[in-house]
Design a protein around this motif. Structure first.
Motif, PDB file in Angstrom:
ATOM      1  N   ALA A   9       0.928  -1.261  -0.229  1.00 38.62           N
ATOM      2  CA  ALA A   9       0.095   0.127   0.091  1.00 38.62           C
ATOM      3  C   ALA A   9       0.682   1.253  -0.064  1.00 38.62           C
ATOM      4  CB  ALA A   9      -0.942   0.148   1.236  1.00 38.62           C
ATOM      5  N   SER A  10       1.843   1.316   0.929  1.00 36.46           N
ATOM      6  CA  SER A  10       2.992   2.454   0.628  1.00 36.46           C
ATOM      7  C   SER A  10       3.382   2.611  -0.650  1.00 36.46           C
ATOM      8  CB  SER A  10       3.690   2.408   1.784  1.00 36.46           C
ATOM      9  OG  SER A  10       4.619   0.965   1.689  1.00 36.46           O
ATOM     10  N   GLN A  11       4.043   1.434  -1.184  1.00 37.56           N
ATOM     11  CA  GLN A  11       4.630   1.837  -2.493  1.00 37.56           C
ATOM     12  C   GLN A  11       3.507   2.128  -3.576  1.00 37.56           C
ATOM     13  OE1 GLN A  11       5.770  -2.413  -2.847  1.00 37.56           O
ATOM     14  NE2 GLN A  11       7.997  -1.974  -2.756  1.00 37.56           N
ATOM     15  N   ARG A  12       2.421   1.632  -3.249  1.00 36.33           N
ATOM     16  CA  ARG A  12       1.265   2.186  -4.312  1.00 36.33           C
ATOM     17  C   ARG A  12       1.066   3.609  -4.147  1.00 36.33           C
ATOM     18  NH1 ARG A  12      -2.322   0.576  -7.905  1.00 36.33           N
ATOM     19  NH2 ARG A  12      -4.357   1.465  -8.088  1.00 36.33           N
ATOM     20  N   ALA A  13       0.937   4.071  -2.861  1.00 34.16           N
ATOM     21  CA  ALA A  13       0.692   5.667  -2.331  1.00 34.16           C
ATOM     22  C   ALA A  13       2.062   6.307  -3.212  1.00 34.16           C
ATOM     23  CB  ALA A  13       0.431   5.852  -0.935  1.00 34.16           C
ATOM     24  N   THR A  14       3.140   5.921  -2.839  1.00 40.00           N
ATOM     25  CA  THR A  14       4.327   6.588  -3.510  1.00 40.00           C
ATOM     26  C   THR A  14       4.310   6.622  -5.237  1.00 40.00           C
ATOM     27  OG1 THR A  14       5.881   5.711  -1.723  1.00 40.00           O
ATOM     28  CG2 THR A  14       7.010   6.636  -3.719  1.00 40.00           C
ATOM     29  N   MET A  15       3.841   5.378  -5.693  1.00 38.59           N
ATOM     30  CA  MET A  15       3.704   5.709  -7.087  1.00 38.59           C
ATOM     31  C   MET A  15       2.706   6.600  -7.624  1.00 38.59           C
ATOM     32  SD  MET A  15       4.162   1.654  -8.541  1.00 38.59           S
ATOM     33  CE  MET A  15       5.688   0.932  -8.461  1.00 38.59           C
ATOM     34  N   LEU A  16       1.565   6.542  -6.982  1.00 38.56           N
ATOM     35  CA  LEU A  16       0.318   7.745  -7.289  1.00 38.56           C
ATOM     36  C   LEU A  16       0.685   9.044  -6.903  1.00 38.56           C
ATOM     37  CD1 LEU A  16      -2.617   5.719  -5.575  1.00 38.56           C
ATOM     38  CD2 LEU A  16      -2.339   6.240  -8.099  1.00 38.56           C
ATOM     39  N   GLU A  17       1.467   9.450  -5.828  1.00 43.52           N
ATOM     40  CA  GLU A  17       2.167  10.738  -5.759  1.00 43.52           C
ATOM     41  C   GLU A  17       2.954  11.139  -6.765  1.00 43.52           C
ATOM     42  OE1 GLU A  17       4.179  13.272  -2.269  1.00 43.52           O
ATOM     43  OE2 GLU A  17       3.681  11.047  -1.762  1.00 43.52           O
ATOM     44  N   ASN A  54      13.073  13.544  -3.992  1.00 46.72           N
ATOM     45  CA  ASN A  54      12.532  12.550  -3.212  1.00 46.72           C
ATOM     46  C   ASN A  54      13.033  11.035  -3.822  1.00 46.72           C
ATOM     47  OD1 ASN A  54      10.602  10.087  -2.763  1.00 46.72           O
ATOM     48  ND2 ASN A  54       8.961  12.181  -2.468  1.00 46.72           N
ATOM     49  N   GLN A  55      13.834  10.818  -2.616  1.00 45.32           N
ATOM     50  CA  GLN A  55      14.460   9.404  -3.105  1.00 45.32           C
ATOM     51  C   GLN A  55      13.497   8.219  -3.542  1.00 45.32           C
ATOM     52  OE1 GLN A  55      17.854   9.241  -3.349  1.00 45.32           O
ATOM     53  NE2 GLN A  55      17.644  11.444  -3.200  1.00 45.32           N
ATOM     54  N   GLU A  56      12.365   8.079  -2.957  1.00 45.90           N
ATOM     55  CA  GLU A  56      11.563   7.195  -3.552  1.00 45.90           C
ATOM     56  C   GLU A  56      10.988   7.398  -4.789  1.00 45.90           C
ATOM     57  OE1 GLU A  56      10.827   4.422  -1.410  1.00 45.90           O
ATOM     58  OE2 GLU A  56      12.480   5.388  -0.146  1.00 45.90           O
ATOM     59  N   PHE A  57      10.834   8.727  -5.185  1.00 42.76           N
ATOM     60  CA  PHE A  57      10.371   8.760  -6.576  1.00 42.76           C
ATOM     61  C   PHE A  57      11.337   8.368  -7.586  1.00 42.76           C
ATOM     62  CE2 PHE A  57       7.347  12.629  -5.489  1.00 42.76           C
ATOM     63  CZ  PHE A  57       6.443  11.774  -4.881  1.00 42.76           C
ATOM     64  N   LEU A  58      12.793   8.748  -7.235  1.00 45.04           N
ATOM     65  CA  LEU A  58      13.874   8.636  -8.084  1.00 45.04           C
ATOM     66  C   LEU A  58      13.970   6.859  -8.319  1.00 45.04           C
ATOM     67  CD1 LEU A  58      16.404  11.130  -6.869  1.00 45.04           C
ATOM     68  CD2 LEU A  58      15.056  11.308  -8.733  1.00 45.04           C
ATOM     69  N   LYS A  59      13.614   6.126  -7.401  1.00 42.09           N
ATOM     70  CA  LYS A  59      13.772   4.706  -7.547  1.00 42.09           C
ATOM     71  C   LYS A  59      12.915   3.968  -8.497  1.00 42.09           C
ATOM     72  CE  LYS A  59      15.045   4.048  -2.686  1.00 42.09           C
ATOM     73  NZ  LYS A  59      14.842   3.273  -1.327  1.00 42.09           N
ATOM     74  N   ILE A  60      11.730   4.807  -8.713  1.00 41.50           N
ATOM     75  CA  ILE A  60      10.716   4.202  -9.367  1.00 41.50           C
ATOM     76  C   ILE A  60      10.440   5.037 -10.832  1.00 41.50           C
ATOM     77  CG2 ILE A  60       9.381   3.167  -7.554  1.00 41.50           C
ATOM     78  CD1 ILE A  60       7.457   5.975  -7.656  1.00 41.50           C
ATOM     79  N   MET A  61      11.290   6.064 -11.230  1.00 36.76           N
ATOM     80  CA  MET A  61      10.985   6.522 -12.403  1.00 36.76           C
ATOM     81  C   MET A  61      12.158   6.334 -13.509  1.00 36.76           C
ATOM     82  SD  MET A  61       9.904  10.441 -11.572  1.00 36.76           S
ATOM     83  CE  MET A  61      11.378  10.911 -10.668  1.00 36.76           C
ATOM     84  N   ALA A  62      11.921   5.410 -14.339  1.00 33.53           N
ATOM     85  CA  ALA A  62      12.908   5.017 -15.426  1.00 33.53           C
ATOM     86  C   ALA A  62      12.988   6.004 -16.369  1.00 33.53           C
ATOM     87  CB  ALA A  62      12.429   3.711 -16.069  1.00 33.53           C
TER      88      ALA A  62
END
Length: 121
Positions: A9-17, A54-62
């Motif tokens: 759920a937290s990963q999903r929230a991060t992806m949505l944000e 945002n380090q979490e964003f950087l991990k998911i943006m190819a």
């Protein structure tokens, strides 16, 4: 579906944000093209800074590094000229904005795919 394809759920929230921020960036870039108002370049740059910090964003943006370099270049060209942009520079900036929109759309599409593909159930 295997557990390796599920997100929390937290990963999903991060992806949505993150997706929301990318869409905000696209919005400002499109508004710049529509209105030729450089205040939208400033807003796009600020939104990009939020993404970059945002380090979490950087991990998911190819492909984000390319987008970031482009946004920084656009912003720098505008700022270096003190906001006085002739038609040739405006044309170059506009071309870069179109490329940045394309790159941002690719990132947003990738996030959409991950959200749909990796949901539970």
């Amino acid at each position: 579906m295997s557990a390796s394809h599920e997100i929390t759920a937290s990963q999903r929230a991060t992806m949505l944000e993150c997706r929301t921020k990318i869409k905000e960036l696209i919005y400002y870039l499109r508004k710049f093209l529509d209105e030729e108002d450089y205040s939208y370049i400033e807003k796009a740059y600020q939104t990009n800074e939020q993404l970059k910090n945002n380090q979490e964003f950087l991990k998911i943006m190819a492909g984000y590094d390319d987008l970031n370099n482009n946004i920084v270049s656009i912003y720098s060209k505008w700022r270096e000229n003190g906001g006085n942009v002739d038609s040739m520079l405006h044309a170059r900036i506009s071309n870069q904005v179109v490329y940045a929109i394309t790159r941002a759309n690719l990132i947003a599409t990738g996030l959409e795919f991950k959200l749909k593909r990796m949901r539970k159930g």
